[in-house]
Each structure stands twice: as C-alpha cells, then as structure tokens.
Design a protein around this motif. Sequence first.
Motif, mmCIF file in Angstrom:
data_model
loop_
_atom_site.group_PDB
_atom_site.id
_atom_site.type_symbol
_atom_site.label_atom_id
_atom_site.label_comp_id
_atom_site.label_asym_id
_atom_site.label_seq_id
_atom_site.Cartn_x
_atom_site.Cartn_y
_atom_site.Cartn_z
ATOM 1 N N GLU A 82 11.462 3.399 9.491
ATOM 2 C CA GLU A 82 12.149 3.251 8.555
ATOM 3 C C GLU A 82 12.075 0.786 9.409
ATOM 4 O O GLU A 82 12.994 0.704 10.157
ATOM 5 N N GLY A 83 11.201 0.522 8.636
ATOM 6 C CA GLY A 83 11.073 -1.278 8.955
ATOM 7 C C GLY A 83 9.909 -1.234 10.388
ATOM 8 O O GLY A 83 9.964 -2.364 10.295
ATOM 9 N N THR A 114 8.113 1.029 5.168
ATOM 10 C CA THR A 114 9.284 1.017 4.196
ATOM 11 C C THR A 114 9.376 2.537 3.551
ATOM 12 O O THR A 114 7.985 3.080 3.133
ATOM 13 N N ALA A 115 10.120 2.858 2.440
ATOM 14 C CA ALA A 115 10.680 4.378 1.359
ATOM 15 C C ALA A 115 9.961 5.007 1.935
ATOM 16 O O ALA A 115 8.707 6.215 2.054
ATOM 17 N N LEU A 116 10.532 5.689 3.779
ATOM 18 C CA LEU A 116 10.910 7.111 4.257
ATOM 19 C C LEU A 116 11.474 7.794 3.924
ATOM 20 O O LEU A 116 12.362 7.605 3.914
ATOM 21 N N THR A 117 10.837 8.823 2.584
ATOM 22 C CA THR A 117 12.096 9.467 1.693
ATOM 23 C C THR A 117 12.139 10.779 2.668
ATOM 24 O O THR A 117 13.007 11.754 1.595
ATOM 25 N N ASN A 118 11.018 11.886 3.299
ATOM 26 C CA ASN A 118 11.018 13.131 3.193
ATOM 27 C C ASN A 118 11.805 13.084 4.255
ATOM 28 O O ASN A 118 11.186 12.282 5.518
ATOM 29 N N LEU A 149 0.673 -1.273 -0.036
ATOM 30 C CA LEU A 149 -0.197 0.240 0.145
ATOM 31 C C LEU A 149 0.798 1.267 -0.355
ATOM 32 O O LEU A 149 2.165 1.635 0.655
ATOM 33 N N SER A 150 0.433 2.170 -0.519
ATOM 34 C CA SER A 150 1.492 3.546 -0.725
ATOM 35 C C SER A 150 0.463 4.712 0.282
ATOM 36 O O SER A 150 -0.623 4.405 0.184
ATOM 37 N N VAL A 151 0.800 4.927 0.700
ATOM 38 C CA VAL A 151 0.688 5.921 2.064
ATOM 39 C C VAL A 151 0.798 7.734 1.193
ATOM 40 O O VAL A 151 1.833 8.181 1.699
ATOM 41 N N ALA A 152 0.190 7.969 1.201
ATOM 42 C CA ALA A 152 -0.251 8.969 0.333
ATOM 43 C C ALA A 152 -1.056 10.753 0.891
ATOM 44 O O ALA A 152 -1.075 10.745 2.069
#
Length: 449
Positions: free
Chosen positions: A89-90, A275-279, A72-75
Amino acid sequence: MSNSNPLFRPEVTAALGSQWMGSIRLAQPASASLIAIVAMLIAAALIAYITFGSITKKARVTGITVPVGGQLSVAAPNAGILLNTHVKEGELVKAGQVLFTISTERQNSQGEITALVAQQLATRADSLAAEQRLRQTQYQEKKLALSQRLANLEQEYSQLEQELALSLRRQQLAQQSVSKFETLQGNGYVSAAQTQQKQEDLIDISTRLSTLQRNKTQLQANKIALQDELNTLANTLATDLTQIDRAKASLKQEVAENANRQSSQITAPQAGTVTALTNQNGQAINAGQVLASLIPSDTKGNVDKSKDDQTSAQTAGLLEVHLYVPSRTAGFIQPGQQVLIRYAAFPYQKFGLHTATVTDVSRTPFAPSELPPHLASTILSNAQQAINGFNSNEALYRVRVKLDEQSIQAYGQPQAIKPGMTLEADVLQDSRKIWEWVLEPVLAMTQHA
C-alpha cells in the motif's frame, strides 16, 4: 371684600392647604437614561447593518478528493486464486512492473489440464521443427539433382555446338564437291552417277545438320525447363517455410495462452502510487474484480522505495475535489467562484474551513449508473445526508474544484490530503446588500412595471 365673595376659589385654597409638606417631584433614575441610550445605539447599529451589510448565497454540496490525473483501477482479467501480491500500500511503481500473480490452474482425472496441454503443444513444436528440417533437406537434394542435370545439359549443349560447327563445315565442303562434279560432268570428265552420289552425300549431311539443330533446340528447352524447376523449387521451399513459420507463431501464441491459463501476471499500466489493496494471497478472485487502484504520476526512471509517505504523495501528483450537485443547485455555479470546504476527516470546528476555487462545471449531468464505480455509493450516500430532499435516482452535475492547499495544519503538523476523502462544501454564489434582499419583491415589481 365680603365673606360671600372670597378672593380665591375654594379649590385653590384646598390645593394650597394639601401641599404644606412641599411640591411633588417625580424621580428619574440614571438606569433609565442608560437604557434609552443603549436602545438608540442598537437601533442605529441595526439600521447601519441593514444599510451597509451584505449576505452571500451559498450552495451546500458534497464531494470527494481525487487525483488531478485521474485514478486507474487494476482489475483481474480472469478468475483464479491470488498467488502473490508484489507491491505494498502506497508504494510507487513503474509502468509495466508486476503487481499481482494469479493462478488459473484446472484439474481433471489425468492431472492438471494446463500441463497436459503444454505437453501436446511441445510435441507439435517438435513435429514442426522436424518438418522444417525435412523440407530443407528435400530442397537441398532436389536442388543438387537439378543442378547436376543442368550441368550435364550444359556439357551436352557444348558438344552439340561443336558437332554443328563440324557439320556446317562438312556441308560447305560437300556443296563445293557437288559444284565441282557438276562442272566436270558438263565437261564429260565424270558420269552423272558420280555427280548424283555427291548430291546424295550433301543431302545426308544437310539432314544430319537439321537433326543436330533440332537437338540443340530441345536442349535449350530442357535447360529453360530445368531452370524454371529450380526457381519453382526455391519458391515452393519459401512457401513451405512460411507456412511452417506461421504454424510455429500460432503455436507460440497457444503456448503463451496456455501458460496464461496456468498463471497470469498483472502489471501496472503506467507509473504511479498503488492504493486500495484489499485482497489477501490465496483468496479467490473473480474476472473483472478490482484488486487495487493506481494514482498516476509523472515520475520517470527508477523509483526510490525508501521515501516517506509525504514525499510519495507529492510525487504521485496533486489532488482536486469533485463536487456532485443536483440540477436545482448547479444553475448558478460558475468557474471562478470561491468554495469553503469541510473535510469529514478534519472537523471544521477544530481545524477550520479550507478554501478552493471552481475550475469547471460539466455541461451534462451524470446518472447514478454513470458515476465512477468505486465512488458511486459514497457520493450518493453523502448527498442524501447533506442535501435536503435529494433523490438517489437524480442526475448530478460534476464540479471540479482546485484546492488552494494540498495539506492541512493539524496540531502544528501538516497532514497531507489523501485521495477518496469525503467532504462538504459551500460554493459562494450571489452576494447582495441586506436591504436588497428585504426589498427584493418590491424591486422585482418595479422592474416589471
């Protein structure tokens, strides 16, 4: 025998004369025999290989690892500034747990717009509360007045009934008097004028009785009207209170929306691993921008945040492989076929090939625009590099593959396979004898003949 006729021909004599040192023998070294034997063995091995050996057709494709339950993408629902990231992350999270807080404040010459709107909404809330209290007070006052009027009517009605009872009694007595005077008049004891006077008294009493009955009817009508007014008053109050409650509910919605305009919280749609925390905090966020990915899990209840990464990966669910193949390759791929996988993160020259099994092949292809947004560029790039003649605009079939193992032995330690790892795979398809492949044109002609 004469000399002119020798016993042997001259050529024989010459030949015998030239071999005075012995007969000529050609030497054959042992290496020549060894070479001949080796050649015969190679030929026999080649014939046996062609006869008994087989070749398996392989389809080389590319793919990526994904969670079995999806990802799932959290937007972000709207644009703003990322105030706080509440997870790492994780980290394992529960459904409804707050992940991010986004500020959406707006400023004008009078200050922050959301705060000004909140003040106006608070004033409206106070006004609605005052109006509700006023309506309830008015209802109590009107109800009290109507109740008093109704009580007075009840008392008046009771007195009127007593008067009616007395009037009926008087009417009966007057009727008896008229009857007696009429008898006495017939016997000559009273005059006609006296009898007429009694008759007039009876008429007056009847008229009074009729008036009292009319007043009783009016009182009953007034009682019914007052009771209806009481019922209408209660219904009117209920209607007014319902409208006020509706206005208060709408006001609460506006308050919540206004608070959301100031800052909004993004929660986890279900339990899983983030996962995929980029901001970073303080970064500007656009509406619809993906802030993180969530790998769903079946974990329920409280989450122990002290678990290590391997345990977290296990509780987050199993992984599978999605292969994306062009139409020229997808024709012979079927469920149940074996797959040999080469992970980009674990070079096969050092860590070997890893086995898997095809479980499903999509019935229709995916256009490049229909691929998962966060994976499309990776899938198309890998396909262009690994598949000869691949067109980036070509539709791809999705092949789901079940992994035999969820980890890889690297330097004696199990390394968990992570979501999003790119890979190349060989799908093992048709297997035939070598002589069948060599003689395939001849066999095809024989079958068609």
